[in-house]
Design a protein around this motif. Structure first.
Motif, PDB file in Angstrom:
ATOM      1  N   LYS A   2       0.832  -1.195   0.000  1.00 63.41           N
ATOM      2  CA  LYS A   2       0.000   0.000   0.000  1.00 63.41           C
ATOM      3  C   LYS A   2       0.868   1.246   0.000  1.00 63.41           C
ATOM      4  CE  LYS A   2      -3.558  -2.275   2.830  1.00 63.41           C
ATOM      5  NZ  LYS A   2      -4.663  -2.316   1.869  1.00 63.41           N
ATOM      6  N   ILE A   3       0.377   2.307  -0.637  1.00 63.30           N
ATOM      7  CA  ILE A   3       1.016   3.621  -0.594  1.00 63.30           C
ATOM      8  C   ILE A   3      -0.050   4.617  -0.147  1.00 63.30           C
ATOM      9  CG2 ILE A   3       0.658   3.939  -3.087  1.00 63.30           C
ATOM     10  CD1 ILE A   3       3.646   5.344  -1.121  1.00 63.30           C
ATOM     11  N   ASN A   4       0.243   5.323   0.929  1.00 65.98           N
ATOM     12  CA  ASN A   4      -0.775   6.089   1.636  1.00 65.98           C
ATOM     13  C   ASN A   4      -0.243   7.481   1.953  1.00 65.98           C
ATOM     14  OD1 ASN A   4      -2.964   6.833   3.218  1.00 65.98           O
ATOM     15  ND2 ASN A   4      -2.392   5.547   4.949  1.00 65.98           N
ATOM     16  N   THR A   5      -1.155   8.417   2.189  1.00 68.10           N
ATOM     17  CA  THR A   5      -0.804   9.733   2.716  1.00 68.10           C
ATOM     18  C   THR A   5      -1.775  10.075   3.841  1.00 68.10           C
ATOM     19  OG1 THR A   5      -2.267  10.937   1.206  1.00 68.10           O
ATOM     20  CG2 THR A   5      -0.001  10.540   0.450  1.00 68.10           C
ATOM     21  N   PRO A   6      -1.393  10.969   4.744  1.00 68.45           N
ATOM     22  CA  PRO A   6      -2.341  11.390   5.791  1.00 68.45           C
ATOM     23  C   PRO A   6      -3.624  11.960   5.207  1.00 68.45           C
ATOM     24  CG  PRO A   6      -0.118  12.121   6.326  1.00 68.45           C
ATOM     25  CD  PRO A   6      -0.056  11.592   4.930  1.00 68.45           C
ATOM     26  N   GLU A   7      -3.511  12.653   4.083  1.00 69.59           N
ATOM     27  CA  GLU A   7      -4.689  13.261   3.473  1.00 69.59           C
ATOM     28  C   GLU A   7      -5.663  12.190   2.983  1.00 69.59           C
ATOM     29  OE1 GLU A   7      -1.258  16.063   3.281  1.00 69.59           O
ATOM     30  OE2 GLU A   7      -1.543  13.961   2.726  1.00 69.59           O
ATOM     31  N   THR A  52      -5.176   3.539   0.459  1.00 71.15           N
ATOM     32  CA  THR A  52      -4.032   3.381  -0.447  1.00 71.15           C
ATOM     33  C   THR A  52      -4.394   3.922  -1.821  1.00 71.15           C
ATOM     34  OG1 THR A  52      -2.440   1.815  -1.394  1.00 71.15           O
ATOM     35  CG2 THR A  52      -4.691   1.013  -1.087  1.00 71.15           C
ATOM     36  N   TYR A  53      -3.401   4.511  -2.477  1.00 71.39           N
ATOM     37  CA  TYR A  53      -3.611   4.987  -3.845  1.00 71.39           C
ATOM     38  C   TYR A  53      -3.608   3.835  -4.839  1.00 71.39           C
ATOM     39  CZ  TYR A  53      -3.062   9.799  -2.284  1.00 71.39           C
ATOM     40  OH  TYR A  53      -3.242  11.008  -1.662  1.00 71.39           O
ATOM     41  N   GLN A  54      -2.953   2.738  -4.470  1.00 75.03           N
ATOM     42  CA  GLN A  54      -2.897   1.564  -5.335  1.00 75.03           C
ATOM     43  C   GLN A  54      -3.131   0.321  -4.500  1.00 75.03           C
ATOM     44  OE1 GLN A  54       0.390   3.217  -8.570  1.00 75.03           O
ATOM     45  NE2 GLN A  54       0.469   1.118  -7.895  1.00 75.03           N
ATOM     46  N   LEU A  55      -3.951  -0.583  -5.023  1.00 76.20           N
ATOM     47  CA  LEU A  55      -4.201  -1.845  -4.351  1.00 76.20           C
ATOM     48  C   LEU A  55      -3.191  -2.860  -4.851  1.00 76.20           C
ATOM     49  CD1 LEU A  55      -8.048  -1.631  -4.571  1.00 76.20           C
ATOM     50  CD2 LEU A  55      -6.749  -1.757  -2.437  1.00 76.20           C
ATOM     51  N   GLY A  56      -2.056  -2.905  -4.178  1.00 72.31           N
ATOM     52  CA  GLY A  56      -0.970  -3.768  -4.593  1.00 72.31           C
ATOM     53  C   GLY A  56       0.006  -3.048  -5.507  1.00 72.31           C
ATOM     54  N   ILE A  57       1.247  -3.516  -5.492  1.00 71.40           N
ATOM     55  CA  ILE A  57       2.312  -2.948  -6.316  1.00 71.40           C
ATOM     56  C   ILE A  57       3.011  -4.102  -7.030  1.00 71.40           C
ATOM     57  CG2 ILE A  57       4.536  -1.734  -6.281  1.00 71.40           C
ATOM     58  CD1 ILE A  57       3.521  -0.245  -3.778  1.00 71.40           C
ATOM     59  N   ALA A  58       3.184  -3.960  -8.333  1.00 70.53           N
ATOM     60  CA  ALA A  58       3.915  -4.966  -9.118  1.00 70.53           C
ATOM     61  C   ALA A  58       5.261  -4.364  -9.500  1.00 70.53           C
ATOM     62  CB  ALA A  58       3.121  -5.355 -10.359  1.00 70.53           C
ATOM     63  N   PRO A  59       6.307  -4.586  -8.697  1.00 69.25           N
ATOM     64  CA  PRO A  59       7.585  -3.897  -8.932  1.00 69.25           C
ATOM     65  C   PRO A  59       8.188  -4.161 -10.298  1.00 69.25           C
ATOM     66  CG  PRO A  59       7.834  -5.660  -7.312  1.00 69.25           C
ATOM     67  CD  PRO A  59       6.373  -5.494  -7.542  1.00 69.25           C
ATOM     68  N   ASP A  60       7.979  -5.353 -10.840  1.00 76.58           N
ATOM     69  CA  ASP A  60       8.570  -5.687 -12.147  1.00 76.58           C
ATOM     70  C   ASP A  60       7.884  -4.941 -13.292  1.00 76.58           C
ATOM     71  OD1 ASP A  60      10.295  -7.401 -10.901  1.00 76.58           O
ATOM     72  OD2 ASP A  60       9.043  -9.170 -11.217  1.00 76.58           O
ATOM     73  N   SER A  74       4.207  13.966   3.033  1.00 76.36           N
ATOM     74  CA  SER A  74       4.494  12.757   3.802  1.00 76.36           C
ATOM     75  C   SER A  74       3.708  11.577   3.240  1.00 76.36           C
ATOM     76  CB  SER A  74       4.116  12.974   5.276  1.00 76.36           C
ATOM     77  OG  SER A  74       4.306  11.805   6.030  1.00 76.36           O
ATOM     78  N   TYR A  75       4.401  10.462   2.981  1.00 78.07           N
ATOM     79  CA  TYR A  75       3.784   9.251   2.480  1.00 78.07           C
ATOM     80  C   TYR A  75       4.108   8.090   3.419  1.00 78.07           C
ATOM     81  CZ  TYR A  75       3.352  11.706  -2.024  1.00 78.07           C
ATOM     82  OH  TYR A  75       3.030  12.599  -3.014  1.00 78.07           O
ATOM     83  N   THR A  76       3.269   7.060   3.361  1.00 82.16           N
ATOM     84  CA  THR A  76       3.551   5.810   4.050  1.00 82.16           C
ATOM     85  C   THR A  76       3.512   4.680   3.040  1.00 82.16           C
ATOM     86  OG1 THR A  76       2.559   6.599   6.120  1.00 82.16           O
ATOM     87  CG2 THR A  76       2.834   4.220   5.876  1.00 82.16           C
ATOM     88  N   TYR A 132      -2.955  -6.455   9.777  1.00 83.28           N
ATOM     89  CA  TYR A 132      -1.596  -6.202  10.247  1.00 83.28           C
ATOM     90  C   TYR A 132      -1.447  -4.731  10.616  1.00 83.28           C
ATOM     91  CZ  TYR A 132      -1.145  -5.132   5.250  1.00 83.28           C
ATOM     92  OH  TYR A 132      -1.336  -4.655   3.995  1.00 83.28           O
ATOM     93  N   SER A 133      -0.509  -4.453  11.506  1.00 78.28           N
ATOM     94  CA  SER A 133      -0.326  -3.097  12.028  1.00 78.28           C
ATOM     95  C   SER A 133       0.628  -2.301  11.150  1.00 78.28           C
ATOM     96  CB  SER A 133       0.220  -3.150  13.449  1.00 78.28           C
ATOM     97  OG  SER A 133       0.601  -1.873  13.897  1.00 78.28           O
ATOM     98  N   ASN A 134       0.437  -0.992  11.123  1.00 82.54           N
ATOM     99  CA  ASN A 134       1.364  -0.105  10.430  1.00 82.54           C
ATOM    100  C   ASN A 134       2.524   0.308  11.334  1.00 82.54           C
ATOM    101  OD1 ASN A 134      -0.585  -0.256   8.515  1.00 82.54           O
ATOM    102  ND2 ASN A 134      -1.239   1.859   8.633  1.00 82.54           N
ATOM    103  N   ASP A 135       2.447  -0.074  12.572  1.00 85.29           N
ATOM    104  CA  ASP A 135       3.435   0.427  13.542  1.00 85.29           C
ATOM    105  C   ASP A 135       4.702  -0.401  13.535  1.00 85.29           C
ATOM    106  OD1 ASP A 135       1.517   2.304  14.292  1.00 85.29           O
ATOM    107  OD2 ASP A 135       0.620   0.905  15.731  1.00 85.29           O
TER     108      ASP A 135
END
Length: 269
Positions: free
Chosen positions: A73-78, A128-136, A155-157, A266-269
């Motif tokens: 996941k890629i997230n922002t506070p906003e 999340t801005y994207q549901l899953g990431i395919a790095p390749d 700031s992103y997570t 699962y936790s983000n912490d």
């Protein structure tokens, strides 16, 4: 000459501030991996592929194979705030619905709606801005390789889990008076949602299907009738019956299903 010198001095003074205005940070979490969270600082707009490459630098081969990229996941506070606002909107509708049935002394309906609201209030949600990431594929599919910048958020997570969120049964008990006995909502980890017909007279019908919109996360687009594969299903939701919802709350089950897309254990912490 003096004017040129003055402009040079002004430029030298604002250049560091310009760099600060362009920079953003990414906090990376690794649920399930023996790796501490870390913060990455980027001085200019950066593609997601380069952010991911920096986030996995230093991980050994075993750790890389353990990452569940389909659940990254890629997230922002906003964006997280928007998701919390959507949750609050659902809870407001449920409160109004509860009051509607309280006035009519339908306490079995009231109790079911109250339990549903209490559950949704406790759901651990991660936008999340994207549901899953395919790095390749990031470097070959520009739509997925989004540009992260300070303009969107300072700031992103980034969450790179090595654990699979458990499939969960959500919502009401099937035998409750408020429960929908004609449909179940199937919510897949990839953002696909189906309202599946399960009643005796409607079970042969195709499901009404939706998907999370690529350009506007947290919202759905209709994809028409479909048959959602059980192999990709993550959660099953028992929503409110047509009678329990009454006319003006007709879309409430779908609103709840959208929240369930972003439900994680699962936790983000």
């Amino acid at each position: 000459m003096n004017r040129c010198l003055t402009w040079l001095m002004v430029f030298a003074a604002i250049l560091p501030l310009w760099g600060q205005a362009q920079s953003f940070k990414v906090t990376v979490h690794y649920p399930g991996l023996e790796r501490a969270s870390q913060e990455l600082l980027f001085e200019q707009p950066t593609r997601l592929a380069d952010v991911v490459q920096a986030a996995v630098a230093g991980l050994d081969k075993l750790a890389l194979t353990q990452i569940r990229w389909s659940n990254a996941k890629i997230n922002t506070p906003e964006l997280q705030q928007q998701l919390q606002q959507q949750r609050q909107g659902v809870l407001t509708q449920l409160r109004e619905l509860l009051e509607y049935w309280e006035k009519r002394q339908q306490y079995a309906m009231v109790n079911g709606i109250k339990r549903l609201a209490d559950d949704i209030r406790r759901w651990p949600l991660t936008a999340t801005y994207q549901l899953g990431i395919a790095p390749d594929l990031l470097r070959t599919r520009l739509d997925d390789n989004v540009l992260l910048s300070n303009a969107l958020s300072p700031s992103y997570t980034l969450i790179l889990p090595a654990v699979e969120p458990e499939a969960q049964r959500l919502g009401l008990a099937a035998d409750e008076p408020a429960a929908d006995g004609l449909h179940r909502w199937a919510i897949a980890a990839n953002g696909e949602i189906a309202e599946v017909a399960i009643g005796y007279y409607n079970q042969a019908l195709a499901s009404d299907c939706y998907a999370v919109a690529r350009r506007t996360p947290l919202s759905l687009v209709s994809t028409g009738p479909c048959h959602l594969s059980a192999s990709v299903q993550a959660h099953s939701l028992v929503g409110l019956s047509y009678r329990a919802r009454t006319g003006r709350f007709a879309e409430l089950n779908k609103d709840i299903a959208v929240l369930a897309v972003y439900l994680t254990r699962y936790s983000n912490d």
